[in-house]
Write a protein that holds these residues in place. Structure first.
Motif, mmCIF file in Angstrom:
data_model
loop_
_atom_site.group_PDB
_atom_site.id
_atom_site.type_symbol
_atom_site.label_atom_id
_atom_site.label_comp_id
_atom_site.label_asym_id
_atom_site.label_seq_id
_atom_site.Cartn_x
_atom_site.Cartn_y
_atom_site.Cartn_z
ATOM 1 N N LEU A 120 -79.368 19.415 67.815
ATOM 2 C CA LEU A 120 -80.007 19.098 69.092
ATOM 3 C C LEU A 120 -81.359 18.431 68.894
ATOM 4 O O LEU A 120 -81.751 17.553 69.681
ATOM 5 C CB LEU A 120 -80.158 20.373 69.923
ATOM 6 C CG LEU A 120 -78.836 20.966 70.436
ATOM 7 C CD1 LEU A 120 -79.089 22.328 71.063
ATOM 8 C CD2 LEU A 120 -78.145 20.031 71.420
ATOM 9 N N GLN A 121 -82.079 18.822 67.829
ATOM 10 C CA GLN A 121 -83.343 18.167 67.545
ATOM 11 C C GLN A 121 -83.124 16.693 67.209
ATOM 12 O O GLN A 121 -83.843 15.812 67.690
ATOM 13 C CB GLN A 121 -84.055 18.871 66.387
ATOM 14 C CG GLN A 121 -85.406 18.270 66.012
ATOM 15 C CD GLN A 121 -86.389 18.261 67.166
ATOM 16 O OE1 GLN A 121 -86.473 19.222 67.921
ATOM 17 N NE2 GLN A 121 -87.130 17.163 67.314
ATOM 18 N N LEU A 122 -82.111 16.424 66.395
ATOM 19 C CA LEU A 122 -81.803 15.038 66.048
ATOM 20 C C LEU A 122 -81.296 14.258 67.262
ATOM 21 O O LEU A 122 -81.570 13.060 67.400
ATOM 22 C CB LEU A 122 -80.770 14.994 64.923
ATOM 23 C CG LEU A 122 -81.309 15.340 63.534
ATOM 24 C CD1 LEU A 122 -80.174 15.484 62.547
ATOM 25 C CD2 LEU A 122 -82.284 14.264 63.062
ATOM 26 N N GLN A 123 -80.573 14.946 68.138
ATOM 27 C CA GLN A 123 -80.112 14.280 69.351
ATOM 28 C C GLN A 123 -81.295 13.845 70.210
ATOM 29 O O GLN A 123 -81.308 12.746 70.774
ATOM 30 C CB GLN A 123 -79.184 15.210 70.140
ATOM 31 C CG GLN A 123 -78.509 14.564 71.353
ATOM 32 C CD GLN A 123 -79.342 14.638 72.612
ATOM 33 O OE1 GLN A 123 -80.069 15.613 72.816
ATOM 34 N NE2 GLN A 123 -79.225 13.624 73.464
ATOM 35 N N SER A 124 -82.303 14.699 70.284
ATOM 36 C CA SER A 124 -83.505 14.346 71.045
ATOM 37 C C SER A 124 -84.188 13.122 70.444
ATOM 38 O O SER A 124 -84.635 12.223 71.161
ATOM 39 C CB SER A 124 -84.481 15.524 71.070
ATOM 40 O OG SER A 124 -83.963 16.594 71.819
ATOM 41 N N GLU A 125 -84.259 13.099 69.111
ATOM 42 C CA GLU A 125 -84.946 12.002 68.428
ATOM 43 C C GLU A 125 -84.181 10.684 68.522
ATOM 44 O O GLU A 125 -84.783 9.616 68.394
ATOM 45 C CB GLU A 125 -85.157 12.374 66.960
ATOM 46 C CG GLU A 125 -86.093 13.569 66.754
ATOM 47 C CD GLU A 125 -86.125 14.046 65.316
ATOM 48 O OE1 GLU A 125 -85.557 13.339 64.436
ATOM 49 O OE2 GLU A 125 -86.696 15.118 65.063
ATOM 50 N N SER A 126 -82.868 10.773 68.719
ATOM 51 C CA SER A 126 -82.042 9.552 68.739
ATOM 52 C C SER A 126 -81.429 9.274 70.102
ATOM 53 O O SER A 126 -80.537 8.431 70.224
ATOM 54 C CB SER A 126 -80.927 9.670 67.696
ATOM 55 O OG SER A 126 -80.101 10.797 67.957
ATOM 56 N N ALA A 127 -81.904 9.970 71.139
ATOM 57 C CA ALA A 127 -81.314 9.832 72.472
ATOM 58 C C ALA A 127 -81.357 8.401 72.979
ATOM 59 O O ALA A 127 -80.487 7.972 73.750
ATOM 60 C CB ALA A 127 -82.018 10.766 73.455
ATOM 61 N N HIS A 128 -82.352 7.644 72.525
ATOM 62 C CA HIS A 128 -82.473 6.252 72.981
ATOM 63 C C HIS A 128 -81.320 5.382 72.495
ATOM 64 O O HIS A 128 -81.097 4.284 73.022
ATOM 65 C CB HIS A 128 -83.803 5.665 72.495
ATOM 66 C CG HIS A 128 -83.934 5.609 71.004
ATOM 67 N ND1 HIS A 128 -84.170 6.735 70.234
ATOM 68 C CD2 HIS A 128 -83.855 4.568 70.132
ATOM 69 C CE1 HIS A 128 -84.242 6.384 68.956
ATOM 70 N NE2 HIS A 128 -84.037 5.087 68.875
ATOM 71 N N LEU A 129 -80.572 5.855 71.496
ATOM 72 C CA LEU A 129 -79.442 5.089 70.975
ATOM 73 C C LEU A 129 -78.148 5.365 71.736
ATOM 74 O O LEU A 129 -77.171 4.628 71.566
ATOM 75 C CB LEU A 129 -79.217 5.421 69.491
ATOM 76 C CG LEU A 129 -80.367 5.116 68.531
ATOM 77 C CD1 LEU A 129 -80.006 5.569 67.124
ATOM 78 C CD2 LEU A 129 -80.696 3.625 68.543
ATOM 79 N N ALA A 130 -78.136 6.423 72.519
ATOM 80 C CA ALA A 130 -76.908 6.852 73.185
ATOM 81 C C ALA A 130 -76.672 6.085 74.473
ATOM 82 O O ALA A 130 -77.609 5.784 75.214
ATOM 83 C CB ALA A 130 -76.966 8.345 73.478
ATOM 84 N N GLN A 131 -75.413 5.803 74.727
ATOM 85 C CA GLN A 131 -75.038 5.218 76.012
ATOM 86 C C GLN A 131 -75.100 6.283 77.111
ATOM 87 O O GLN A 131 -75.519 6.011 78.224
ATOM 88 C CB GLN A 131 -73.623 4.637 75.909
ATOM 89 C CG GLN A 131 -73.512 3.470 74.932
ATOM 90 C CD GLN A 131 -72.069 3.140 74.599
ATOM 91 O OE1 GLN A 131 -71.232 4.032 74.420
ATOM 92 N NE2 GLN A 131 -71.764 1.852 74.512
ATOM 93 N N GLN A 132 -74.675 7.487 76.759
ATOM 94 C CA GLN A 132 -74.689 8.625 77.681
ATOM 95 C C GLN A 132 -75.295 9.829 76.950
ATOM 96 O O GLN A 132 -74.575 10.679 76.432
ATOM 97 C CB GLN A 132 -73.264 8.955 78.160
ATOM 98 C CG GLN A 132 -72.520 7.820 78.832
ATOM 99 C CD GLN A 132 -73.120 7.464 80.183
ATOM 100 O OE1 GLN A 132 -73.850 8.245 80.782
ATOM 101 N NE2 GLN A 132 -72.814 6.262 80.675
ATOM 102 N N PRO A 133 -76.622 9.921 76.865
ATOM 103 C CA PRO A 133 -77.250 10.979 76.071
ATOM 104 C C PRO A 133 -76.900 12.387 76.525
ATOM 105 O O PRO A 133 -76.760 13.296 75.691
ATOM 106 C CB PRO A 133 -78.750 10.703 76.215
ATOM 107 C CG PRO A 133 -78.883 9.781 77.381
ATOM 108 C CD PRO A 133 -77.620 8.998 77.443
ATOM 109 N N GLY A 134 -76.715 12.579 77.833
ATOM 110 C CA GLY A 134 -76.334 13.903 78.316
ATOM 111 C C GLY A 134 -74.969 14.327 77.801
ATOM 112 O O GLY A 134 -74.762 15.502 77.448
ATOM 113 N N GLU A 135 -74.049 13.392 77.735
ATOM 114 C CA GLU A 135 -72.707 13.696 77.229
ATOM 115 C C GLU A 135 -72.739 14.014 75.735
ATOM 116 O O GLU A 135 -72.031 14.916 75.270
ATOM 117 C CB GLU A 135 -71.765 12.534 77.523
ATOM 118 C CG GLU A 135 -71.548 12.316 79.014
ATOM 119 C CD GLU A 135 -70.719 11.085 79.327
ATOM 120 O OE1 GLU A 135 -70.028 10.580 78.416
ATOM 121 O OE2 GLU A 135 -70.762 10.613 80.484
#
Length: 226
Positions: free
Chosen positions: A51-66
Protein backbone atom coordinates in the motif's frame (compact mmCIF):
# COMPACT_ATOMS: atom_id res chain seq x y z
CA UNK A 1 3.42 -4.80 13.32
CA UNK A 2 2.34 -2.14 10.79
CA UNK A 3 0.72 1.07 11.93
CA UNK A 4 -3.00 0.20 11.94
CA UNK A 5 -3.96 3.86 11.82
CA UNK A 6 -1.95 4.22 8.63
CA UNK A 7 -3.57 1.11 7.17
CA UNK A 8 -7.01 2.46 7.99
CA UNK A 9 -6.15 5.70 6.23
CA UNK A 10 -5.22 3.70 3.10
CA UNK A 11 -8.49 1.77 3.40
CA UNK A 12 -10.68 4.85 3.59
CA UNK A 13 -8.81 6.58 0.79
CA UNK A 14 -9.25 3.60 -1.55
CA UNK A 15 -13.00 3.53 -1.03
CA UNK A 16 -13.20 7.30 -1.32
CA UNK A 17 -11.54 7.06 -4.73
CA UNK A 18 -14.19 4.53 -5.73
CA UNK A 19 -16.80 6.96 -4.40
CA UNK A 20 -18.45 4.21 -2.38
CA UNK A 21 -18.73 3.19 1.27
CA UNK A 22 -17.15 -0.14 2.32
CA UNK A 23 -19.36 -2.86 3.78
CA UNK A 24 -19.61 -2.87 7.55
CA UNK A 25 -16.85 -4.85 9.33
CA UNK A 26 -15.03 -5.65 6.06
CA UNK A 27 -11.89 -3.79 7.17
CA UNK A 28 -11.73 -5.82 10.40
CA UNK A 29 -12.32 -9.06 8.47
CA UNK A 30 -9.37 -8.32 6.20
CA UNK A 31 -7.10 -7.44 9.12
CA UNK A 32 -8.03 -10.76 10.69
CA UNK A 33 -7.38 -12.63 7.45
CA UNK A 34 -3.89 -11.14 7.05
CA UNK A 35 -3.14 -12.04 10.69
CA UNK A 36 -3.88 -15.77 10.37
CA UNK A 37 -1.29 -18.00 12.10
CA UNK A 38 -0.18 -19.87 8.95
CA UNK A 39 1.07 -16.61 7.45
CA UNK A 40 4.63 -15.40 7.87
CA UNK A 41 5.19 -13.38 4.70
CA UNK A 42 1.66 -12.84 3.35
CA UNK A 43 0.80 -10.72 6.36
CA UNK A 44 -0.10 -7.16 7.30
CA UNK A 45 3.60 -6.34 6.83
CA UNK A 46 3.42 -7.31 3.15
CA UNK A 47 0.08 -5.52 2.74
CA UNK A 48 1.44 -2.32 4.31
CA UNK A 49 4.54 -2.42 2.09
CA UNK A 50 2.34 -2.81 -0.99
CA UNK A 51 0.00 0.00 0.00
CA UNK A 52 2.91 2.35 0.64
CA UNK A 53 4.25 1.68 -2.85
CA UNK A 54 0.76 2.11 -4.27
CA UNK A 55 0.60 5.56 -2.71
CA UNK A 56 3.99 6.47 -4.18
CA UNK A 57 3.02 5.25 -7.66
CA UNK A 58 -0.66 6.23 -7.73
CA UNK A 59 0.06 8.81 -10.42
CA UNK A 60 0.86 5.94 -12.81
CA UNK A 61 -2.49 4.21 -12.35
CA UNK A 62 -5.44 4.62 -14.64
CA UNK A 63 -7.75 3.74 -11.73
CA UNK A 64 -5.74 4.14 -8.49
CA UNK A 65 -8.70 3.26 -6.27
CA UNK A 66 -9.15 -0.05 -8.06
CA UNK A 67 -5.45 -0.86 -7.73
CA UNK A 68 -5.63 -0.11 -4.02
CA UNK A 69 -8.71 -2.29 -3.48
CA UNK A 70 -7.10 -5.10 -5.47
CA UNK A 71 -4.04 -4.90 -3.23
CA UNK A 72 -6.20 -5.11 -0.12
CA UNK A 73 -7.73 -8.34 -1.41
CA UNK A 74 -4.88 -9.90 -3.40
CA UNK A 75 -3.80 -12.19 -0.53
CA UNK A 76 -7.03 -12.07 1.46
CA UNK A 77 -7.34 -15.85 1.14
CA UNK A 78 -4.08 -17.68 1.79
CA UNK A 79 -4.09 -21.44 2.37
CA UNK A 80 -0.51 -22.70 1.99
CA UNK A 81 -1.73 -26.21 1.17
CA UNK A 82 -4.30 -25.24 -1.45
CA UNK A 83 -4.40 -23.93 -4.99
CA UNK A 84 -6.69 -21.16 -6.17
CA UNK A 85 -6.01 -18.63 -3.43
CA UNK A 86 -6.00 -15.77 -5.94
CA UNK A 87 -9.35 -16.83 -7.41
CA UNK A 88 -10.91 -17.10 -3.97
CA UNK A 89 -9.47 -13.71 -3.00
CA UNK A 90 -10.81 -12.19 -6.22
CA UNK A 91 -14.23 -13.67 -5.58
CA UNK A 92 -14.26 -12.20 -2.08
CA UNK A 93 -13.41 -8.80 -3.53
CA UNK A 94 -16.25 -9.03 -6.05
CA UNK A 95 -18.69 -9.99 -3.30
CA UNK A 96 -17.60 -6.99 -1.24
CA UNK A 97 -17.89 -4.65 -4.21
CA UNK A 98 -21.35 -6.00 -5.01
CA UNK A 99 -22.43 -5.41 -1.41
CA UNK A 100 -21.19 -1.81 -1.73
CA UNK A 101 -23.17 -1.37 -4.99
CA UNK A 102 -20.02 -0.82 -7.03
CA UNK A 103 -20.51 -1.16 -10.78
CA UNK A 104 -20.01 -4.45 -12.58
CA UNK A 105 -17.30 -2.84 -14.71
CA UNK A 106 -15.22 -2.05 -11.62
CA UNK A 107 -15.91 -5.49 -10.18
CA UNK A 108 -14.60 -7.08 -13.38
CA UNK A 109 -11.45 -4.95 -13.46
CA UNK A 110 -10.62 -5.56 -9.79
CA UNK A 111 -11.13 -9.30 -10.26
CA UNK A 112 -8.71 -9.27 -13.21
CA UNK A 113 -6.15 -7.26 -11.25
CA UNK A 114 -6.14 -9.77 -8.41
CA UNK A 115 -5.86 -12.69 -10.81
CA UNK A 116 -2.77 -11.05 -12.34
CA UNK A 117 -0.97 -11.77 -9.04
CA UNK A 118 -0.95 -15.47 -9.95
CA UNK A 119 2.20 -14.44 -11.87
CA UNK A 120 1.57 -17.03 -14.56
CA UNK A 121 2.21 -14.43 -17.28
CA UNK A 122 3.55 -10.92 -17.39
CA UNK A 123 0.69 -8.42 -17.80
CA UNK A 124 0.91 -6.34 -20.95
CA UNK A 125 0.56 -2.87 -19.47
CA UNK A 126 -1.64 -0.55 -17.46
CA UNK A 127 -2.88 -1.09 -13.95
CA UNK A 128 -2.21 -4.83 -14.01
CA UNK A 129 1.48 -4.23 -14.73
CA UNK A 130 1.66 -1.68 -11.93
CA UNK A 131 -0.07 -3.94 -9.43
CA UNK A 132 2.16 -6.90 -10.26
CA UNK A 133 5.25 -4.70 -9.90
CA UNK A 134 4.05 -3.63 -6.47
CA UNK A 135 3.39 -7.23 -5.45
CA UNK A 136 6.87 -8.27 -6.63
CA UNK A 137 8.65 -5.28 -5.11
CA UNK A 138 9.98 -7.57 -2.37
CA UNK A 139 12.34 -9.10 -4.95
CA UNK A 140 14.13 -5.75 -5.19
CA UNK A 141 14.10 -4.99 -1.48
CA UNK A 142 17.22 -4.21 0.52
CA UNK A 143 19.25 -7.40 1.14
CA UNK A 144 18.24 -7.67 4.80
CA UNK A 145 14.53 -7.44 3.97
CA UNK A 146 14.89 -9.88 1.10
CA UNK A 147 16.64 -12.36 3.41
CA UNK A 148 13.80 -11.95 5.90
CA UNK A 149 11.33 -12.60 3.09
CA UNK A 150 13.08 -15.84 2.17
CA UNK A 151 12.95 -16.98 5.81
CA UNK A 152 9.28 -16.07 6.01
CA UNK A 153 8.45 -18.09 2.89
CA UNK A 154 10.28 -21.09 4.35
CA UNK A 155 8.24 -20.74 7.55
CA UNK A 156 5.02 -20.76 5.55
CA UNK A 157 6.13 -24.01 3.96
CA UNK A 158 7.70 -25.55 7.05
CA UNK A 159 5.70 -28.72 6.43
CA UNK A 160 7.48 -29.30 3.08
CA UNK A 161 10.63 -31.50 3.23
CA UNK A 162 13.84 -29.55 2.65
CA UNK A 163 14.81 -31.25 -0.61
CA UNK A 164 11.36 -30.68 -2.10
CA UNK A 165 11.25 -27.08 -0.93
CA UNK A 166 14.67 -26.33 -2.40
CA UNK A 167 13.65 -27.62 -5.84
CA UNK A 168 10.28 -25.85 -5.86
CA UNK A 169 11.72 -22.59 -4.57
CA UNK A 170 14.52 -22.68 -7.12
CA UNK A 171 11.95 -23.04 -9.91
CA UNK A 172 9.93 -20.07 -8.65
CA UNK A 173 12.92 -17.75 -8.25
CA UNK A 174 14.44 -18.85 -11.56
CA UNK A 175 11.19 -18.03 -13.33
CA UNK A 176 11.48 -14.44 -12.09
CA UNK A 177 15.16 -14.27 -12.93
CA UNK A 178 14.35 -15.41 -16.48
CA UNK A 179 11.93 -12.56 -17.05
CA UNK A 180 13.37 -9.72 -19.07
CA UNK A 181 12.68 -7.35 -17.48
CA UNK A 182 11.31 -8.49 -14.14
CA UNK A 183 9.27 -5.30 -13.72
CA UNK A 184 6.79 -4.00 -16.26
CA UNK A 185 6.84 -0.29 -15.45
CA UNK A 186 9.69 2.14 -15.97
CA UNK A 187 9.47 3.33 -12.36
CA UNK A 188 10.03 -0.09 -10.86
CA UNK A 189 12.64 -1.03 -13.44
CA UNK A 190 14.65 2.03 -12.45
CA UNK A 191 14.16 1.60 -8.72
CA UNK A 192 14.29 -2.17 -8.21
CA UNK A 193 15.39 -4.17 -11.28
CA UNK A 194 19.13 -4.24 -10.55
CA UNK A 195 18.69 -5.07 -6.86
CA UNK A 196 16.11 -7.73 -7.66
CA UNK A 197 18.56 -9.48 -9.98
CA UNK A 198 21.27 -9.38 -7.30
CA UNK A 199 18.88 -10.75 -4.68
CA UNK A 200 17.66 -13.52 -6.96
CA UNK A 201 21.19 -14.52 -7.95
CA UNK A 202 22.22 -14.73 -4.29
CA UNK A 203 19.13 -16.73 -3.35
CA UNK A 204 19.60 -19.16 -6.23
CA UNK A 205 23.24 -19.64 -5.25
CA UNK A 206 22.18 -20.39 -1.67
CA UNK A 207 19.61 -22.90 -2.89
CA UNK A 208 22.22 -24.58 -5.10
CA UNK A 209 24.46 -25.09 -2.06
CA UNK A 210 21.52 -26.40 -0.05
CA UNK A 211 20.69 -28.90 -2.80
CA UNK A 212 24.32 -30.03 -2.99
CA UNK A 213 24.48 -30.55 0.76
CA UNK A 214 21.19 -32.45 0.73
CA UNK A 215 22.41 -34.72 -2.07
CA UNK A 216 25.66 -35.32 -0.22
CA UNK A 217 23.82 -36.21 2.98
CA UNK A 218 21.55 -38.59 1.06
CA UNK A 219 24.52 -40.37 -0.56
CA UNK A 220 26.27 -40.67 2.80
CA UNK A 221 23.18 -42.14 4.41
CA UNK A 222 22.78 -44.60 1.53
CA UNK A 223 26.41 -45.67 1.87
CA UNK A 224 25.96 -46.36 5.59
CA UNK A 225 22.93 -48.52 4.86
CA UNK A 226 25.00 -50.59 2.48
Amino acid sequence: MPDLQHLHHHWLRAWNELQHTPPLDLYEQLLQAYSEPQRHYHTLQHLAECLQLQSESAHLAQQPGEVAIALWFHDAVYDVKAHGNEARSADWAVTALQTASVSVEIQTRVHALIMATEHTAAPLAGDAALLVDIDLSILGAAPARFAEYERQIRQEYAWVPEDVFVEKRKAVLQSFQDQAPIYGTALFQTRLEAQARRNLADALATLAVARMLANSAFKEEKTHRL
